[in-house]
Design a protein around this motif. Structure first.
Motif, PDB file in Angstrom:
ATOM      1  N   LEU A  95       0.815  -1.139   0.032  1.00 20.59           N
ATOM      2  CA  LEU A  95      -0.011   0.033  -0.046  1.00 20.59           C
ATOM      3  C   LEU A  95       0.804   1.211   0.075  1.00 20.59           C
ATOM      4  N   TYR A  96       2.020   1.174   0.668  1.00 17.20           N
ATOM      5  CA  TYR A  96       2.903   2.375   0.740  1.00 17.20           C
ATOM      6  C   TYR A  96       3.703   2.565  -0.455  1.00 17.20           C
ATOM      7  N   ALA A  97       3.870   1.500  -1.114  1.00 22.60           N
ATOM      8  CA  ALA A  97       4.783   1.432  -2.204  1.00 22.60           C
ATOM      9  C   ALA A  97       3.698   2.080  -3.457  1.00 22.60           C
ATOM     10  N   THR A 106       3.871  12.322  -0.872  1.00 23.52           N
ATOM     11  CA  THR A 106       2.555  12.697  -0.651  1.00 23.52           C
ATOM     12  C   THR A 106       1.621  11.490  -0.282  1.00 23.52           C
ATOM     13  N   GLY A 107       1.786  10.343  -0.936  1.00 26.35           N
ATOM     14  CA  GLY A 107       1.013   9.105  -1.195  1.00 26.35           C
ATOM     15  C   GLY A 107       1.031   8.470   0.207  1.00 26.35           C
ATOM     16  N   PRO A 108       2.364   8.226   0.640  1.00 23.04           N
ATOM     17  CA  PRO A 108       2.444   7.511   2.372  1.00 23.04           C
ATOM     18  C   PRO A 108       1.833   8.323   3.187  1.00 23.04           C
ATOM     19  N   VAL A 109       1.877   9.701   2.966  1.00 25.04           N
ATOM     20  CA  VAL A 109       1.667  10.507   4.219  1.00 25.04           C
ATOM     21  C   VAL A 109       0.089  10.715   4.129  1.00 25.04           C
ATOM     22  N   VAL A 110      -0.570  10.658   3.110  1.00 24.65           N
ATOM     23  CA  VAL A 110      -1.939  10.673   2.813  1.00 24.65           C
ATOM     24  C   VAL A 110      -2.663   9.079   3.449  1.00 24.65           C
TER      25      VAL A 110
END
Length: 489
Positions: A95-97, A106-110
């Motif tokens: 999911l983080y990747a 921004t993706g992992p932060v969200v």
């Protein structure tokens, strides 16, 4: 514009405002709290990246995506190549990747912000069923403050809402003197694929089973025990519904077998009350409140409270478990003894929830666009890595905190945050060597692993020795890292 036209527009605006007010008024307090937490996490998003392990978590997720398989041996270090190692957080890592591939940091932060917001909104929602909304929000916010040091873009935050839901399901079953619903089993299966902490979910099931038996009539205890046992076996089987099967449970156990090493890893270190902090203040406030109001708990609930407190005192990373689960454990007895009136929010209608969710989704873009999300520079020695590549170094003994970034840059590491891979003996030898507790041990470590470079923190004890030791020379240094290579005088 005529007076009639102006009046008509004003009437329409007033009508629209009233309709919007009615919609917003139907949104329960726990959802507003979750929305506020989400916005707060986005505004302070870089704090979610203040851990070098985030680098290797994403790297492992990307490896899984690239190879269409899950790792079973170490492929990242030169000190443990081919050593058996599995990633029990594989789903969270994917999911983080994926989120990183879509939107950069921004993706992992969200993703992390959404999981954190869901966790504390769910906690407030559970509490609102028994206490006023103001009290529920206050407890949830205190829990968030206590959890803040460990709110990071790592797999455990994705498992937090699952843990809260699982604990609440067990508590409700216990208080109804019934076995939990088998619909809870997918929760712990999901937990088992997100993070290795799922083993604690089995412990919780056992604890609440004892609580259920304590509250049951003597004639009902035997059949109830059998039904809880069946559920427990189902939960155990659900934990094995992972690509690794029962190996995931063994991997989680290895963390707890690290012995003395756990004291050296900051998140596993015991609580330190040398300075007055939020944790100590919370404990003192809870003791004072219980003494003043005469709160009485059953022996099983007392054991649960003491167990959660022991975990938080023994290891700092368990503080969020204490903060999130203690309110659930004491919720019913405290609300009854203090005669608190529940908020009774009921189920929020989709028509009320949807506008808030849509608004948060829209708000994400401008908030994220004005934030320069990035991991801490101290854990991201980019220039030093370029020097490593320039000197074609293959076996660099690195500072442990920099291991995640080296994996991210596809450089074989000596050590990183995967403590269960390296084990207590190896890692303690590494720490003792770099602290120069035994110079001979340090030099032996360099020879044994044929080290051709060292990447250390400025001011590390070993740097003083290397600066005066023949056969090594400093080739790069900045505020974040110092690089030595073999050769020279």
């Amino acid at each position: 514009m005529s007076m009639d036209s102006t009046t008509l527009h004003q009437a329409k605006a007033l009508s629209l405002g009233r309709a919007l007010g009615q919609i917003l008024g139907r949104i329960p307090a726990w959802l507003w709290l979750g929305a506020g937490v989400y916005v707060l996490m986005l505004v302070n998003g870089s704090a979610l990246l203040n851990d070098s392990d985030t680098y290797w978590q994403i790297a492992v997720g990307q490896w899984i995506l690239d190879h269409g398989a899950l790792p079973r041996v170490d492929v990242y270090s030169f000190s443990r190549p081919g050593e058996p190692w599995i990633s029990s957080s594989w789903l969270a890592q994917i999911l983080y990747a994926v989120s990183y591939n879509l939107a950069g940091w921004t993706g992992p932060v969200v993703v992390a912000a959404g999981a954190i917001a869901a966790t504390f909104a769910l906690l407030a929602h559970i509490l609102e069923r028994r206490v006023p909304a103001v009290y529920a929000a206050l407890v949830a916010l205190v829990a968030m403050v206590l959890s803040t040091p460990h709110l990071l873009a790592r797999p455990h935050v994705l498992a937090m809402p699952v843990m809260v839901a699982w604990a609440y399901g067990l508590m409700r079953a216990s208080e109804r003197r019934q076995p939990p619903s088998f619909w809870l089993l997918p929760l712990i299966a999901l937990w088992a694929n997100l993070h290795g902490g799922f083993v604690f979910g089995l412990v919780l099931a056992g604890a609440f089973a004892i609580d259920a038996l304590w509250n049951a009539e003597p004639s009902q205890r035997r059949p109830l025990a059998m039904r809880w046992l069946v559920f427990g076996l189902g939960a155990l089987a659900a934990c094995c519904v992972t690509p690794y099967g029962w190996e995931s449970m063994l991997a989680s156990r290895r963390i707890l077998d690290l012995g003395e090493l756990l004291r050296l890893i900051s998140e596993w270190a015991p609580a330190d009350f040398g300075k007055l902090g939020a944790f100590e203040l919370t404990i003192l406030a809870l003791i004072a409140g219980a003494l003043y109001r005469g709160i009485v708990l059953s022996p099983p609930r007392i054991a649960l409270v003491l167990g959660l407190l022991h975990m938080a005192l023994a290891h700092g990373r368990n503080l969020e478990i204490f903060a999130l689960l203690l309110p659930i454990v004491v919720l019913t007895p405290v609300s009854r003894q203090l005669v608190l009136q529940p908020a009774w929010p009921g189920r929020a209608r989709l028509a009320a929830v949807a506008p808030l969710m849509v608004a948060l989704g829209i708000l994400t873009f401008p908030l994220a666009a004005h934030q320069a999300y990035a991991p801490a520079k101290g854990d991201s020695p980019a220039a030093a890595v370029e020097a490593i590549k320039a000197h074609d170094l293959r076996r660099v003994l690195n500072d442990r905190a920099m291991g995640g970034y080296l994996i991210w840059r596809q450089i074989p590491v000596f050590i990183d945050g995967r403590a269960e891979l390296y084990g207590e003996k190896f890692t303690m030898a590494y720490y003792n060597a770099l602290e120069l507790k035994d110079v001979g041990q340090f030099l032996g470590l360099l020879r044994e692993h044929e080290v051709d470079g060292l990447l250390l923190r400025p001011g590390a004890p070993a740097t003083g020795l290397l600066d005066h030791l023949g056969g090594w020379r400093r080739v790069y240094a900045d505020d974040a890292a110092v690089l030595y290579v073999r050769g020279g005088s």
